[in-house]
Structure formats: structure tokens, C-alpha cells
Enzyme design. Structure first.
Site, PDB file in Angstrom:
ATOM      1  CB  CYS A  95      -0.880  -0.143   1.315  1.00 48.08           C
ATOM      2  SG  CYS A  95      -1.639  -1.492   1.595  1.00 48.08           S
ATOM      3  CG  HIS A 347      -6.244   1.854  -0.485  1.00 42.94           C
ATOM      4  ND1 HIS A 347      -4.930   2.317  -1.062  1.00 42.94           N
ATOM      5  CD2 HIS A 347      -5.891   0.732   0.359  1.00 42.94           C
ATOM      6  CE1 HIS A 347      -3.851   1.658  -0.378  1.00 42.94           C
ATOM      7  NE2 HIS A 347      -4.634   0.688   0.342  1.00 42.94           N
ATOM      8  CB  CYS A 378      -2.132   0.661   7.866  1.00 44.11           C
ATOM      9  SG  CYS A 378      -3.548   0.381   6.752  1.00 44.11           S
TER      10      CYS A 378
END
Length: 399
Positions: A95, A347, A378
Site C-alpha cells: 500500500c 485505494h 498502513c
């Protein structure tokens, strides 16, 4: 070799984010073409930067295969019309891919090796679902190093609810609902559109033009959220309404050192102050931004009270709530994600870090009373990433 020391975020753009899967607007669009579209849009916006002076191109992707493989930084630079003399590379921190691309080239600028660089990320989660084709080492399970479901992000979110029972489902639902409402208001007020690069799309019904994020649900209510099923656990607390949807999209940013800013007459939007990455148990990966932010604050000699704006990636509502709870910040603090976040816009894993920076930069311009801001997220497999930025428009006064 001279050191530039100061690292500036000059500009950043992104494609509109699309729903992953066959019904999404980018189903028939290649991942690398999304990057190229963002990159050419960014270069057109910054004509004073000579293309042959770009020292490197760092593009992140989590699942590096197919149209997301083959050293993305180099291939997309060539496809975007940069000179063959401009090198490029690919990067992966799940991520936090684009965030790591930014901090990596930022380190190169601070060291004096680069003057100007491009950094960004892409994820086409429709074509490349998280973890597809991966072959985790059998030791992870045999030696109980990592739980078998550590890559099931929804289950890691449920575990944070377990750990902090006072962070209730109702609080998470409210946070998710407000994210949708804030994004809708930001669109209505023209806040997000200036940094979106339209993308031509193709589907069975013909050609189209993507001009805004596809996954938004502005009509979201608390009643509607209360009735959603909990797919990660029977009678759980995490729902589709408190999770970021699976998303396709790309982001690219332009970074430069102090000398290049002066030479090319650039107007930076942010100055990089510090950054930090940290690891936590993979089973509770959502807590990662807490130690990474503490580390970045320590490196900068700042405290959480010095931060006037926060762009926190909403992988899950509970993940942001646990961060706010740790630092004693209210769930609805106006400094946090003022224009909403990933629960509403999506995302696309490795692309999201630069989206956070784009939004913080735009808010800095509107808030000269704010000196410092944070972008934090995160990271799958138990990490967190944080970058602290200074507002060049800061007027020396607090509100």
C-alpha cells in the site's frame, strides 16, 4: 557532489479512480497506460522542467506482473515520451508503494544525486488482485511466523476492533459515512478536480471519458451502514461501508531539490521535513502508522500538536480511528481528511500515497496558518509509513 538538502513536492496528479472488476471503467485499460496518462498530464502542467533533466522515474505497483510488470518506471517513462536518457525503476511496499517512491527519490535529491525526479504508483486491482500469483514461503505457516490470514486485510481490521472494544462499529460506521459526505462536498466545491487527469475509457457501449472517481456513495446513511453484512467474520464489525473498495488508478508526482526549484523557477507546494517507516505484527497491520508517525515526528523534532493537517489513508475506518485514538484526536477532528478519503474515492494500493500528498498540498494552499502536515498509511504485512511536510505558504501565524 553538492547536496540539495531541501526536497520539494512541486506538483502531483492522478487519474480518476475506478471500480476494480469487469464493471469498472478501466476494465479494458492497461495499468501502464494509466501511469502514462498521469505522467503526460503532469509534464504538460510543468513545461518549465526540461524533460532531459529528470534524473529518475520511480513507479510502484504491488502486484508486479503483466501490464504492471517490466520495470514500470522505465517502461512508462519511454511510453510518456521522456528522452531515452531518463532512467526508471519499479518499487514495491504494497500500500505504501508510491509513498516509498517519493521518499526514495527524495533521499536521492537530499543526497545530491538527483535534481528532479518523478515518483508515483499504480494498481489495477481488477486485472491484478492482491497476492495473485504469489508463492509465500511455507516457513511462514510452518514456523507460525505469520497467521494464515495475514493477507486478508479485512480480518486484520476485525482484530483491531477486538483489541480496542471502545472503537465500536458505530464509530467506524459514522467515520465511513462522513468520508463519503466529505468527498461529495469536495467534488461539489471543485476541490479535487484540479488534480485529476481525465482518461479515455473503452467498454462494450463504446468510448467514454473518466473525469471523476467511480466508487463514491454520497447517499450513505448510518441506517444503511448498520444493515450491511460483515464479510470477514460472522457478527463482525467491518463492512463494505467502512472499508476502501477494490480500485484501479494511478498517481505521479514531481519532486525537486532547492537548486532545481531556483533554476527552473518552480513554485513548490510542500517541503519534505522527515519520513518514517515501521513494522508491526502483520495480523494487526492497521496499527502501522502509529509507530511510523512517532518515528517521523522524532526525526523532525516535532510533536503531534505541531501537525495542523492530516491525510490518513482510509484502508478501513477502524485503522484511522485507532491512529486518532492513540494520539488523542477526536474521530471528527476537522484537521483530519477534510475532503474525505479512500473509503469513498478508493485505494488502488501502490498509488494511494501520492493521492494523500496531492490532497495535503491543495489544503496547504488554502491554509497558510498551518505549518506542518502529515501523510500516513498502513501497509499490508504489518508496516506503516509516514511523511511530514511543511507548508511553503505558511504565514507564521496560527489560527
Amino acid at each position: 557532489m553538492t547536496s540539495n538538502a531541501d526536497v520539494y513536492f512541486v506538483d502531483g496528479v492522478r487519474t480518476p479512480f475506478g471500480r476494480a472488476g469487469e464493471k469498472g471503467m478501466y476494465w479494458q485499460t492497461r495499468a501502464d497506460d494509466l501511469v502514462v496518462k498521469a505522467m503526460t498530464g503532469l509534464l504538460e502542467r510543468n513545461p518549465d522542467v526540461p524533460k532531459d533533466r529528470i534524473d529518475d522515474v520511480a513507479i510502484a505497483a504491488t502486484t508486479q506482473q503483466g501490464d504492471q510488470g517490466l520495470t514500470l518506471g522505465r517502461t512508462t517513462a519511454l511510453l510518456a515520451g521522456l528522452p531515452q536518457s531518463v532512467p526508471g525503476f519499479a518499487i514495491d511496499r504494497m500500500c505504501a508503494g508510491a509513498m516509498t517512491a517519493v521518499t526514495t527519490v527524495g533521499g536521492g535529491i537530499a543526497f545530491g544525486a538527483y535534481d528532479v525526479a518523478l515518483a508515483g504508483g499504480v494498481e489495477h486491482m481488477g486485472r491484478h488482485p492482491l497476492g495473485i500469483g504469489a508463492d509465500p514461503n511455507p516457513r511462514f505457516l510452518a514456523e507460525k511466523l505469520v497467521s494464515a490470514d495475514a493477507l486478508d486485510m479485512g480480518k486484520t481490521a476485525e482484530r483491531i476492533h477486538d483489541r480496542f472494544p471502545h472503537l465500536t462499529k458505530e464509530r467506524a460506521d459514522r467515520f465511513g459515512m462522513l468520508s463519503q459526505h466529505k468527498v461529495a462536498a469536495a467534488y461539489e466545491n471543485g476541490k479535487l478536480q484540479p488534480d485529476l487527469i481525465p482518461v479515455a475509457t473503452r467498454s462494450e457501449s463504446g468510448w467514454g471519458l473518466a473525469t471523476q472517481d467511480e466508487g463514491m456513495r454520497p447517499e450513505t446513511t448510518m441506517e444503511g451502514l448498520a444493515g450491511l453484512r460483515t464479510p470477514f467474520r460472522p457478527h463482525g464489525r467491518v463492512t463494505a461501508g467502512t472499508s476502501s473498495p477494490l480500485t484501479d488508478g494511478a498517481t505521479v508526482s514531481l519532486l525537486a531539490g532547492a537548486d532545481a526549484v531556483k533554476e527552473f523557477g518552480l513554485t513548490p507546494k510542500m517541503r519534505m521535513v522527515s519520513f518514517g517507516f515501521a513494522g508491526v505484527d502483520p495480523e494487526i497491520m492497521g496499527l502501522g502508522p502509529v509507530p511510523s508517525t512517532e518515528k517521523a515526528l522524532r526525526k523532525a523534532g516535532l510533536s503531534i500538536d505541531d501537525i495542523g493537517l492530516f491525510e490518513l489513508n482510509e484502508a478501513f475506518a477502524i485503522q484511522v480511528l485507532s491512529f486518532l485514538d492513540h494520539f488523542g484526536i477526536a474521530d471528527d477532528d476537522p484537521r483530519v481528511n477534510p475532503w474525505g478519503g479512500a473509503i469513498a474515492v478508493g485505494h488502488p494500493l501502490a498509488a494511494s500515497g501520492v493521492r494523500l500528498m496531492i490532497q495535503l498540498a491543495a489544503q496547504f494552499a488554502e491554509h497558510p496558518e498551518v505549518r506542518y502536515g502529515v501523510t500516513a498509511m498502513c501497509v499490508g504485512l504489518g508496516q506503516g509509513g509516514t511523511v511530514i511536510w511543511e507548508n511553503p505558504s505558511w504565514n507564521g501565524r496560527r489560527k
